[in-house]
Design an enzyme around this catalytic site. Structure first.
Site, PDB file in Angstrom:
ATOM      1  N   ASP A 223      28.324  41.179  78.519  1.00  0.00           N
ATOM      2  CA  ASP A 223      28.659  39.760  78.468  1.00  0.00           C
ATOM      3  C   ASP A 223      27.621  39.034  77.618  1.00  0.00           C
ATOM      4  O   ASP A 223      26.451  39.402  77.603  1.00  0.00           O
ATOM      5  CB  ASP A 223      28.659  39.172  79.877  1.00  0.00           C
ATOM      6  CG  ASP A 223      29.648  39.871  80.790  1.00  0.00           C
ATOM      7  OD1 ASP A 223      30.804  40.042  80.368  1.00  0.00           O
ATOM      8  OD2 ASP A 223      29.256  40.260  81.905  1.00  0.00           O
ATOM      9  N   ASP A 262      33.119  42.107  75.897  1.00  0.00           N
ATOM     10  CA  ASP A 262      33.420  41.836  77.303  1.00  0.00           C
ATOM     11  C   ASP A 262      33.534  40.318  77.452  1.00  0.00           C
ATOM     12  O   ASP A 262      34.192  39.675  76.653  1.00  0.00           O
ATOM     13  CB  ASP A 262      32.346  42.451  78.199  1.00  0.00           C
ATOM     14  CG  ASP A 262      32.818  42.640  79.637  1.00  0.00           C
ATOM     15  OD1 ASP A 262      33.955  42.247  79.954  1.00  0.00           O
ATOM     16  OD2 ASP A 262      32.057  43.164  80.457  1.00  0.00           O
ATOM     17  N   ASP A 266      29.865  35.303  82.573  1.00  0.00           N
ATOM     18  CA  ASP A 266      30.268  35.752  83.903  1.00  0.00           C
ATOM     19  C   ASP A 266      29.320  35.174  84.944  1.00  0.00           C
ATOM     20  O   ASP A 266      28.101  35.140  84.732  1.00  0.00           O
ATOM     21  CB  ASP A 266      30.252  37.282  83.995  1.00  0.00           C
ATOM     22  CG  ASP A 266      31.506  37.909  83.387  1.00  0.00           C
ATOM     23  OD1 ASP A 266      32.297  37.176  82.763  1.00  0.00           O
ATOM     24  OD2 ASP A 266      31.688  39.129  83.532  1.00  0.00           O
ATOM     25  N   ARG A 321      41.091  33.522  80.977  1.00  0.00           N
ATOM     26  CA  ARG A 321      39.889  33.358  81.804  1.00  0.00           C
ATOM     27  C   ARG A 321      39.035  32.168  81.353  1.00  0.00           C
ATOM     28  O   ARG A 321      37.911  32.325  80.907  1.00  0.00           O
ATOM     29  CB  ARG A 321      39.029  34.624  81.805  1.00  0.00           C
ATOM     30  CG  ARG A 321      39.725  35.839  82.375  1.00  0.00           C
ATOM     31  CD  ARG A 321      38.765  37.022  82.469  1.00  0.00           C
ATOM     32  NE  ARG A 321      39.448  38.221  82.934  1.00  0.00           N
ATOM     33  CZ  ARG A 321      38.866  39.396  83.115  1.00  0.00           C
ATOM     34  NH1 ARG A 321      37.564  39.526  82.857  1.00  0.00           N
ATOM     35  NH2 ARG A 321      39.544  40.429  83.540  1.00  0.00           N
TER      36      ARG A 321
END
Length: 443
Positions: A223, A262, A266, A321
């Site tokens: 990430d 990715d 997060d 997302r």
């Protein structure tokens, strides 16, 4: 490679930037103003304003604002940046990033283990010879997969940077950034990251998993930033982007996209009290994940946590997302979502999520329905009010339920956000975000 210049136990300080970066955005006819960070003439010592999202809860978020002169560092390369993260013990620190730092300046080849050969990897694990029933976990160390694992471990060590507690990382001026790195905010409290263009790390050695889906899949790591079990984190005026390596230019192998990215951000594993304000999230697929698993063992640590606020951000040309939520009380207001033809959804409604999405603006291209803005992964109620799509007020839940009745959503998140900066009407959000969000604005 340039190294940081040490004097005693500290890297030399750059001259303090003049001026205050407080945003005062008067809106004609409303009298409302955007929230500004706590005033200080040096942007590097500004702190999150009182009441500005979940990161203002309790002790608030001050980052390295209390750093003494010996713990203020200016860095211009990756080695200097990582040195500044570990210098000076546990004292508060400010790290000023000047120019663009590249964590992978020598290219992916620099991480490859001796003997690793991608062509040999493709030949060995092609579906027509290996099949799709067995994964690669049992492959020995001297196999193409074993050499891929060793190569991936080298990259992991090289590009991850662990951010300590009581730290401010801030870009200097208009053109500061970090390329190819993964910022790890893990198990710490009180971190600020501001005014940086953060180009997503490219996984040089994605893994082929024949058993992922009906056709197999390429899986990647890293990430751009991960908040893992940390508290009081403020991410402000950054630009998260795939930059020079968009998915649209990625090749396909075994008939599947060779995925090398990715997430952009997060927030996982019991992280709590996060505010993301005035950022740009652009050109990415799996953008923001809040809570990484439905599993009960993970849920024990996530329930009652994962509280995050997103306001005045631009979400542009993303697939999904933005964010996808599990468990957390997540407040998303005054953001602008601009979709393109590859759009899948914005808000993912996951297990025990408690999303409040209000006063946001959406710009969707012709042919994409506003029913797609919400995606139900689990039956969790949400609040979605006062949102506008292509300039018109839309009840997102009602439209979703009417067009996708098999994924009916319930209204009412069960809580009311109390920590908000000034809330602007959704019609004003696109112009505000266009002119004030993203890196290069804090100076």
């Amino acid at each position: 490679m340039n190294r940081p210049i040490w004097h005693g136990h500290a890297i030399t300080r750059a001259a303090s930037l003049a001026g205050c970066t407080a945003l005062v955005l008067a809106l004609t006819g409303t009298g409302a103003q955007a929230h500004s960070p706590a005033h200080h003439p040096d942007p590097a010592r500004q702190t999150l304003g009182a009441g500005d999202g979940w990161a203002a809860h309790g002790t608030g978020t001050t980052g390295g604002a209390d750093a003494d002169a010996e713990h203020v560092y200016t860095v211009t390369d990756w080695a200097g940046f990582k040195a500044a993260l570990t210098a000076g013990g546990t004292a508060p620190r400010i790290i000023k990033v000047k120019g663009t730092i590249d964590a992978v300046s020598q290219g992916c080849e620099a991480f490859a283990a001796p003997g690793y050969d991608f062509d040999a990897y493709l030949e060995k694990y092609a579906p027509e010879t290996w099949g799709l029933e067995q994964d690669l976990s049992a492959e020995p160390d001297d196999s193409p997969e074993g050499l891929r694992r060793a190569s991936a471990a080298r990259q992991d060590t090289a590009i991850k940077a662990n951010i300590p507690a009581d730290t401010t990382i801030i870009g200097v001026g208009r053109n500061a950034g970090i390329k190819g790195a993964s910022l790890q905010i893990r198990g710490v409290d009180n971190v600020i990251v501001r005014n940086l263009t953060l180009e997503s790390p490219v996984d040089c050695f994605p893994q082929w998993d024949p058993t992922d889906g009906s056709k197999g899949n390429w899986n990647s790591e890293y990430d751009t930033a991960v908040v893992y079990g940390s508290t009081h984190v403020w991410l402000d005026h950054n630009t998260f982007t795939d930059g020079e390596h968009p998915d649209s230019e990625a090749p396909t192998y075994f008939g599947m996209l060779y995925q090398q990215h990715d997430g952009e951000l997060d927030i996982v594993r019991g992280a709590n009290y996060v505010t993301a304000s005035w950022n740009v999230f652009t050109e990415h697929d799996k953008t923001i994940l809040i809570g990484n698993s439905d599993g009960e063992s993970t849920a024990v640590g996530d329930r009652g946590k994962l509280k995050a606020t997103f306001h005045h951000n631009l979400f542009s040309n993303l697939v999904e997302r933005a964010p996808r939520v599990r468990f957390g009380q997540v407040d998303v207001y005054n953001n602008h979502f601009v979709a393109d033809a590859g759009y899948s959804y914005s808000f993912g409604i996951g297990k025990e999520s408690q999303l409040v999405a209000e006063h946001n603006a959406f710009t969707l291209p012709e042919g994409i329905s506003s029913a797609k803005i919400l995606k139900r992964w689990n039956d969790s109620p949400l609040t979605a009010a006062h949102n506008r799509v292509n300039g018109r007020g839309v009840d997102l839940i009602a439209v979703h339920n009417a067009e996708i009745p098999q994924e009916t959503l319930r209204s009412g998140a069960g809580w009311t956000p109390a920590l908000r900066a000034a809330v602007h009407p959704a019609r004003a959000v696109p112009a505000l975000v266009k002119h004030h969000a993203g890196a290069g604005r804090v100076r």
